[in-house]
Design a protein around this motif. Structure first.
Motif, mmCIF file in Angstrom:
data_model
loop_
_atom_site.group_PDB
_atom_site.id
_atom_site.type_symbol
_atom_site.label_atom_id
_atom_site.label_comp_id
_atom_site.label_asym_id
_atom_site.label_seq_id
_atom_site.Cartn_x
_atom_site.Cartn_y
_atom_site.Cartn_z
ATOM 1 N N MET A 112 -72.309 66.446 -102.649
ATOM 2 C CA MET A 112 -72.378 66.337 -104.126
ATOM 3 C C MET A 112 -72.044 64.829 -104.571
ATOM 4 N N GLY A 113 -72.091 63.857 -103.224
ATOM 5 C CA GLY A 113 -71.953 62.605 -103.575
ATOM 6 C C GLY A 113 -70.594 62.095 -103.355
ATOM 7 N N ILE A 114 -69.623 63.094 -103.010
ATOM 8 C CA ILE A 114 -68.045 62.853 -102.688
ATOM 9 C C ILE A 114 -67.911 62.409 -101.322
ATOM 10 N N THR A 115 -66.979 61.650 -101.071
ATOM 11 C CA THR A 115 -66.454 61.061 -99.784
ATOM 12 C C THR A 115 -65.216 61.635 -99.306
ATOM 13 N N MET A 116 -65.162 62.196 -98.215
ATOM 14 C CA MET A 116 -63.983 63.028 -97.807
ATOM 15 C C MET A 116 -63.418 62.510 -96.513
ATOM 16 N N LEU A 117 -61.975 62.212 -96.310
ATOM 17 C CA LEU A 117 -61.560 61.908 -94.888
ATOM 18 C C LEU A 117 -61.005 63.175 -94.512
ATOM 19 N N ASP A 118 -60.530 63.503 -93.226
ATOM 20 C CA ASP A 118 -59.639 64.354 -92.606
ATOM 21 C C ASP A 118 -58.455 63.386 -92.248
ATOM 22 N N ALA A 119 -57.311 63.519 -92.750
ATOM 23 C CA ALA A 119 -56.164 62.741 -92.532
ATOM 24 C C ALA A 119 -54.945 63.337 -92.268
ATOM 25 N N SER A 141 -65.520 55.085 -92.353
ATOM 26 C CA SER A 141 -64.375 53.791 -92.239
ATOM 27 C C SER A 141 -64.453 53.204 -93.431
ATOM 28 N N GLN A 142 -65.157 52.887 -94.285
ATOM 29 C CA GLN A 142 -65.102 52.298 -95.637
ATOM 30 C C GLN A 142 -63.942 52.935 -96.494
ATOM 31 N N ALA A 143 -64.199 54.107 -96.553
ATOM 32 C CA ALA A 143 -63.289 54.956 -97.290
ATOM 33 C C ALA A 143 -61.737 54.690 -96.590
ATOM 34 N N TYR A 144 -61.813 54.777 -95.260
ATOM 35 C CA TYR A 144 -60.361 54.757 -94.698
ATOM 36 C C TYR A 144 -59.893 53.175 -95.009
ATOM 37 N N GLU A 145 -60.766 52.326 -95.013
ATOM 38 C CA GLU A 145 -60.250 50.873 -95.540
ATOM 39 C C GLU A 145 -59.635 50.880 -96.931
ATOM 40 N N ASN A 146 -60.480 51.597 -97.801
ATOM 41 C CA ASN A 146 -59.922 51.825 -99.180
ATOM 42 C C ASN A 146 -58.571 52.199 -99.280
ATOM 43 N N LYS A 148 -56.135 52.564 -97.202
ATOM 44 C CA LYS A 148 -55.147 52.047 -96.267
ATOM 45 C C LYS A 148 -53.647 51.784 -97.057
ATOM 46 N N ASP A 149 -53.795 51.381 -98.089
ATOM 47 C CA ASP A 149 -52.644 51.266 -99.134
ATOM 48 C C ASP A 149 -51.930 52.597 -99.342
ATOM 49 N N ILE A 150 -52.437 53.654 -99.508
ATOM 50 C CA ILE A 150 -51.779 54.827 -99.509
ATOM 51 C C ILE A 150 -51.192 55.360 -98.248
ATOM 52 N N PHE A 151 -51.988 55.228 -97.308
ATOM 53 C CA PHE A 151 -51.747 55.786 -95.768
ATOM 54 C C PHE A 151 -50.169 54.590 -95.348
ATOM 55 N N SER A 152 -50.450 53.490 -95.737
ATOM 56 C CA SER A 152 -49.297 52.767 -95.654
ATOM 57 C C SER A 152 -47.979 53.085 -95.907
ATOM 58 N N VAL A 153 -48.012 53.852 -97.415
ATOM 59 C CA VAL A 153 -46.656 54.430 -98.247
ATOM 60 C C VAL A 153 -46.240 55.578 -97.070
ATOM 61 N N LEU A 154 -47.332 56.372 -96.963
ATOM 62 C CA LEU A 154 -46.858 57.699 -96.230
ATOM 63 C C LEU A 154 -46.546 57.671 -94.847
ATOM 64 N N GLY A 155 -47.103 56.565 -94.329
ATOM 65 C CA GLY A 155 -46.718 56.389 -92.861
ATOM 66 C C GLY A 155 -46.588 55.083 -92.111
ATOM 67 N N LYS A 156 -45.841 54.945 -90.892
ATOM 68 C CA LYS A 156 -45.687 53.647 -90.464
ATOM 69 C C LYS A 156 -46.986 53.287 -89.675
ATOM 70 N N GLU A 157 -47.788 54.217 -89.291
ATOM 71 C CA GLU A 157 -48.944 53.574 -88.885
ATOM 72 C C GLU A 157 -50.215 54.557 -89.234
ATOM 73 N N SER A 158 -51.525 53.988 -89.402
ATOM 74 C CA SER A 158 -52.563 54.860 -89.406
ATOM 75 C C SER A 158 -53.497 54.556 -88.251
ATOM 76 N N TYR A 159 -54.300 55.688 -87.895
ATOM 77 C CA TYR A 159 -55.087 55.518 -86.910
ATOM 78 C C TYR A 159 -56.575 55.907 -87.200
ATOM 79 N N TYR A 160 -57.419 54.991 -87.310
ATOM 80 C CA TYR A 160 -58.814 55.701 -87.616
ATOM 81 C C TYR A 160 -59.530 56.187 -86.343
#
Ligand SMILES: NC(=O)c1ccc[n+]([C@@H]2O[C@H](COP(=O)([O-])OP(=O)(O)OC[C@H]3O[C@@H](n4cnc5c(N)ncnc54)[C@H](OP(=O)(O)O)[C@@H]3O)[C@@H](O)[C@H]2O)c1
Length: 292
Positions: A112-119, A141-146, A148-160
């Protein structure tokens, strides 16, 4: 700042949504059982009345749900997220589910043109409250980069970790260690019990040893008082052991001790302990050992 739709306000989802709101994001939440949204509403967070409302016009939609069935119910059933989500909204599932489900839903979304991440995340309610989770990511990986600001609020570290499914796989790896650590601690304490040794003293000794862990510190009070209010419910650990063993079977990993621990968890579920904390496995083993 992003417009975020957040679905799933359980023990983990509620503090995660609150942290995103407090960090300045525009957050709207939705939960199957509406009462669970009330405390967030009192703190000023918008509550959607429908999945359509929580999804429409958002930069990102996050799900934090119990298991594969709940995720499929919310995402792909009639009037689910995939019926309403439109490009360029990103979809991020942070629940612990099977890699197979993560990949299947990501492929449906992609059509459907939607990008999904499992996180999915590592860390329990305290870590969720403090924004100290570890976020384990699979997908583009581009979606992960986009995000990162959210992941950095939720976590102390994110791993791709790689493509879709890799985040869910990494989560099963850390939860194998989690479940086996709990099982190991509890079996050690059962032996101590049978030796007539003092439980608090034994735990204090363990915490001075090379095997000391923050995790044992978190569970100390429950193990001493035999009172197990859920942070990470046993039913979720039981579900994760099931996913781990299924993946082990498919991938040719031999995990004999994990299979044995799964049986203990199964028995605890049969004894109605599923909604208590995972540390209740101690009570199950005490019962099996003939509590004296
Ligand atoms: N708790 C932890 O320490 C921890 C740590 C790391 C990861 N996790 C993982 O994070 C996820 C959430 O855990 P949690 O402890 O927050 O669970 P929880 O407190 O049991 O909350 C589960 C959430 O899923 C929703 N849900 C369940 N079945 C549903 C269905 N069929 N349709 C729609 N919604 C449904 C619940 O809605 P209702 O309110 O309507 O029931 C609730 O919002 C799980 O995958 C768990 O394995 C948990």
């Amino acid at each position: 700042m992003k417009k975020i739709g957040f679905i799933g306000l359980g023990k983990m989802g509620s503090p995660m949504a609150r942290n995103l709101y407090q960090a300045g994001h525009e957050v709207m939440v939705y939960n199957r059982t509406p009462e669970r949204a009330l405390s967030l509403q009192e703190q000023g967070i918008q509550v959607a009345q429908s999945i359509e409302e929580v999804v429409k016009g958002k930069d990102v939609v996050i799900t934090m749900l119990s298991n594969d069935e709940a995720l499929k119910e919310i995402l792909i059933a009639d009037d689910g997220v995939l019926d309403f989500i439109e490009e360029p909204t990103l979809l991020v599932d942070m629940s612990t589910v099977s890699p197979e489900t993560s990949i299947m839903i990501a492929e449906m979304a992609k059509e459907m043109g939607i990008t999904m991440l499992d996180a999915p995340v590592s860390g329990s309610v305290n870590a969720a409250e403090g924004g100290n989770l570890l976020v384990l990511v699979g997908g583009e990986s581009q979606a992960y980069e986009n995000l990162k600001d959210i992941f950095s609020v939720l976590g102390k570290e994110s791993y791709y970790f790689g493509l879709n499914g890799a985040g869910s796989r990494a989560k099963l790896v850390i939860n194998l260690m989690l479940g086996m650590t709990m099982q190991g601690i509890c079996e050690s304490l059962i032996l101590a019990e049978k030796f007539g040794l003092d439980r608090p003293q034994i735990i204090d000794m363990m915490q001075q040893s090379a095997l000391a862990s923050p995790f044992l510190g978190f569970k100390r009070h429950s193990l001493i008082t035999e009172n197990f209010p859920a942070a990470f419910a046993l039913k979720h650990m039981h579900k994760d052991f099931g996913l781990i063993l299924e993946e082990a079977r498919k991938n040719g990993a031999v995990l004999p001790a994990t299979s044995a621990a799964y049986q203990t968890h199964k028995s605890a579920i049969n004894h109605d302990m599923g909604n208590q904390d995972m540390a209740v496995i101690f009570a199950e083993l005490l019962q099996q050992s003939g509590k004296s």
